[in-house]
Design an enzyme around this catalytic site. Structure first.
Site, mmCIF file in Angstrom:
data_model
loop_
_atom_site.group_PDB
_atom_site.id
_atom_site.type_symbol
_atom_site.label_atom_id
_atom_site.label_comp_id
_atom_site.label_asym_id
_atom_site.label_seq_id
_atom_site.Cartn_x
_atom_site.Cartn_y
_atom_site.Cartn_z
ATOM 1 C CG HIS A 52 -47.289 24.925 20.336
ATOM 2 N ND1 HIS A 52 -47.032 23.599 20.168
ATOM 3 C CD2 HIS A 52 -46.513 25.314 21.377
ATOM 4 C CE1 HIS A 52 -46.148 23.188 21.066
ATOM 5 N NE2 HIS A 52 -45.819 24.224 21.809
ATOM 6 C CB SER A 90 -41.799 31.344 22.386
ATOM 7 O OG SER A 90 -42.191 30.088 22.851
ATOM 8 C CG ASP A 92 -37.481 23.544 28.890
ATOM 9 O OD1 ASP A 92 -38.520 23.427 28.207
ATOM 10 O OD2 ASP A 92 -36.982 24.648 29.172
ATOM 11 C CD GLU A 134 -49.415 27.164 52.938
ATOM 12 O OE1 GLU A 134 -49.129 26.229 52.179
ATOM 13 O OE2 GLU A 134 -48.812 27.410 54.006
#
Lengths: 253, 411
Positions: free
Chosen positions: B192, B196, B221, B264
């Site tokens: 912020h 962005s 979103d 994994e």
């Protein structure tokens, strides 16, 4: 947007391919597994309770003398359609060690709340593994288990095996310490009305389905919930998409 | 601005594409992991004699325990999937460049904490892969010269992986997600501050370039969350063991080593780098070098803003860098493929996996250390648009924009 979907699809496909190829690389020289059209396979798959009961009969008659099933409780058998009376009788055939008031251990018959037995005796110098999770603990899952059961053959090239060793086409390394468990038709009696003939293949299928249930009893619930969840998500994602497009209408971007 | 204002009114570039959805997806996945983990922790027993059975009790007897377990287990996969895409987005669009270096650093810290958390979490079910994966990775600490053995025994709480190890891994696995939450808070704060980045890589110069986060990106979103949940649901409900190893459904047995020990999927590239250093250099033995290489492959990300000195952020305008970015992505996939296979098996005709891994590891470091500085010096970038709204106003036609149509003002 299209480019995004395209790239995401490629990435997902590639990672899936990586998974699958890593898995197949471990296969070695075994032939491709026998594939059975399991009732629980597809998106809409469920267990067939009659098959599970037949499979349990096979387990009791063929496997239970050596292999434990200790993650199951007798009460779980109610889920495959056995009556309380039947389960109590099955449980009472096995004993458990209980301490009495004098502090001495004694054998008591098992009850519906107890677990199925654990087997710790050696057979052919190895302790037979517990079967509670076997359908998930082997690559290929139920197809592997079925293939193993029907995959006993004569050793190729007239190879000589020691006593207590047997040749199996699907077992890694091919030499297995378990004697072929299901050898002749009718080895176990299917007493329920309308049951198919107890051929070797039928018994192998049924016990494999039972073992899949033993490993994953909630499969039916899972898939049913999955369908409802996906339906909900598909509808609401479409709604969210419509909202997104409406909110952004006329906005240069 | 208050916190609520930050969220709702944060001026965001108007031209963000779907690659910008993945940050919020990562935050959402973290919350899902914490909530499912919390409920699992009410039923799990962190003792070597009970852990495996407690997980099976969750799967069989706890109401919707199977759902909690499968969501948590596959949530780990979704978390890394989303975060890897988020990181690659940052690398493509130059989001690591000035003035966002701190944001990038906080992101790498989150990534490292995620890896530690996931590693320890996988040990908890105490299956064969849990135990042996823990054994392999904790043994790496013994490669540290002089103090290695002592450090490893201190970590283990004994002379091998055992109950003290399981107990402390449980404790730390419960703790670290909250550390991650804290760093995520800092990460969003840093975001912020700088605002962005965007697909063009050029700064917002005025109100015509920006739109408030709400309702534009909140609803976008939300749509992204819908797609994310569809993918997640397909995996959880129809293929919950697709990303797992069958061996982890076998109780841990320190007397039986599995034929293939693999972590994994999200650790496979690093596992490949670790195993690709098979030779000693001077007094540094192969084991230590492997550990150093694996560590360096992550730590090198911290210096990325300085390795790549191009003033142009977005690969859209960097024709040479763009090619090498995609080759780098391919290289990471190849490393993952190598990591999942046995080093001595044949990858393609005449080439063993270990060799392929060595080539891919070399390329990984070559990309960062040689290529990026070189490209940023010799590349002639394409001409940048003057502003974010310029290509939109010129290229698009027709409808009036929501922003003013006055000529651009100087910032």
């Amino acid at each position: 947007m299209r480019k995004t979907i395209f790239i995401s699809a490629i990435a997902f496909g590639l990672s899936a391919a990586i998974q699958v190829s890593s898995v197949q690389a471990a296969g070695g020289d075994s032939p491709a597994l026998e594939k059975v059209d399991w009732s629980f396979s597809s998106v809409f798959g469920t267990y067939r309770l009659k098959q599970l009961r037949r499979g349990f009969t096979v387990y009791q008659g063929v496997c239970a003398s050596c292999h434990g099933l200790k993650l199951l409780h007798y009460r779980n058998l109610a889920e495959i359609g056995l009556s309380i009376a039947q389960i109590k009788a099955i449980a009472a055939d096995q004993t458990k060690k209980v301490r009495n008031d004098e502090g001495e251990e004694e054998d008591k018959p098992r009850e519906i709340k107890d677990r199925l037995p654990e087997m710790t005796n050696k057979v052919n110098n190895k302790v037979p593994p517990d079967l509670s999770l076997m359908a998930k603990a082997r690559l290929g899952g139920p197809n592997y288990l079925y293939s193993l059961l029907v995959g006993y053959k004569k050793p190729p090239g007239g190879k000589k095996l020691d006593d207590g060793q047997f040749w199996n086409a699907y077992f890694p390394g091919h030499v297995i310490a378990m004697a072929p468990p299901i050898t002749e038709d009718g080895q176990v009696e299917y007493t329920e009305k309308g049951s198919p003939k107890a051929t070797v293949k039928q018994m192998a299928e049924d016990v494999t389905a039972f073992l899949m249930w033993a490993a994953e009893p909630n499969l039916g619930d899972r898939k049913r919930m999955g369908i409802k969840v996906l339906l909900f998500l598909l509808i609401f994602t479409a709604v969210f998409y419509a909202i997104y497009r409406r909110v952004w209408r006329g906005v240069k971007h | 601005m208050s916190m609520a204002d930050h969220f709702m009114k944060n001026p965001s570039p108007r031209n963000l594409n779907y690659w910008w959805n993945f940050g919020s997806l990562a935050g959402l996945t973290l919350i899902i992991m914490i909530v499912t983990g919390l409920f699992l922790s009410m039923h799990y027993t962190p003792h070597v004699d009970f852990a495996f059975d407690s997980v099976e009790r969750i799967m069989r007897d706890v109401n919707y325990g199977w759902l909690l377990r499968y969501v948590h287990m596959n949530g780990g996969t979704m978390f890394f999937l989303v975060v890897y895409i988020h990181i690659f987005r940052g690398m493509y669009y130059g989001s690591y460049k000035a003035p966002r270096e701190l944001l990038w650093w906080l992101g790498i810290v989150i990534f490292i904490l995620m890896m530690a958390t996931a590693f320890m979490g996988y040990v908890l079910p105490w299956g064969q892969m849990s135990f042996w994966g823990a054994k392999v990775i904790t043994n790496l600490f013994s490669a540290i010269p002089l103090v290695g053995e002592s450090v490893t025994e201190w970590l283990w709480g004994g002379f091998t992986v055992g109950n003290p190890t399981l107990n402390r891994f449980y404790s730390l696995h419960f703790l670290l997600p909250f550390a991650i939450l804290g760093v995520v808070f800092l990460h969003v704060w840093a975001l912020h501050t700088t605002k962005s980045n965007n697909p063009l890589g050029i700064d917002m110069k005025g109100p015509q370039d920006s739109i408030p986060f709400h309702p534009y990106y909140t609803y976008k979103d939300l749509f992204g969350v819908g797609i994310f949940f569809i993918v997640f649901a397909v995996i959880v409900f129809f293929a919950p063991n697709f990303f797992g190893e069958p061996d982890n459904y076998i109780r841990a047995n320190e007397l039986v080593t599995p034929p293939h020990i693999v972590p994994e999927w999200y650790f496979l590239p690093f596992y490949a780098i670790l195993r690709s250093i098979t030779f000693d250099i001077w007094f540094l033995d192969a084991k230590l070098l492997g550990v150093i290489a694996m560590g360096a492959s992550i730590l090198i990300l911290f210096v990325l803003p300085w390795l790549d000195s191009s003033k142009v952020r977005s690969a859209t305008f960097r024709p040479i860098y763009k090619w090498f970015f995609w080759i780098f992505v391919l290289d990471c996939l190849v490393l993952g493929y190598v990591g999942g296979n046995s080093p001595d098996d044949m990858a393609i005709v005449g080439v063993k996996f270990v060799t392929l891994g060595q080539i891919a590891t070399f390329w990984y470091f070559f990309h960062f250390i040689i290529l990026l500085p070189l490209i940023s010096r010799i590349e002639r970038p394409k001409p940048l648009p003057h502003s974010i709204s310029e290509p939109v106003l010129k290229g698009g036609g027709g409808a009036a924009t929501a922003a003013s149509s006055q000529p651009m003002e100087k910032a």
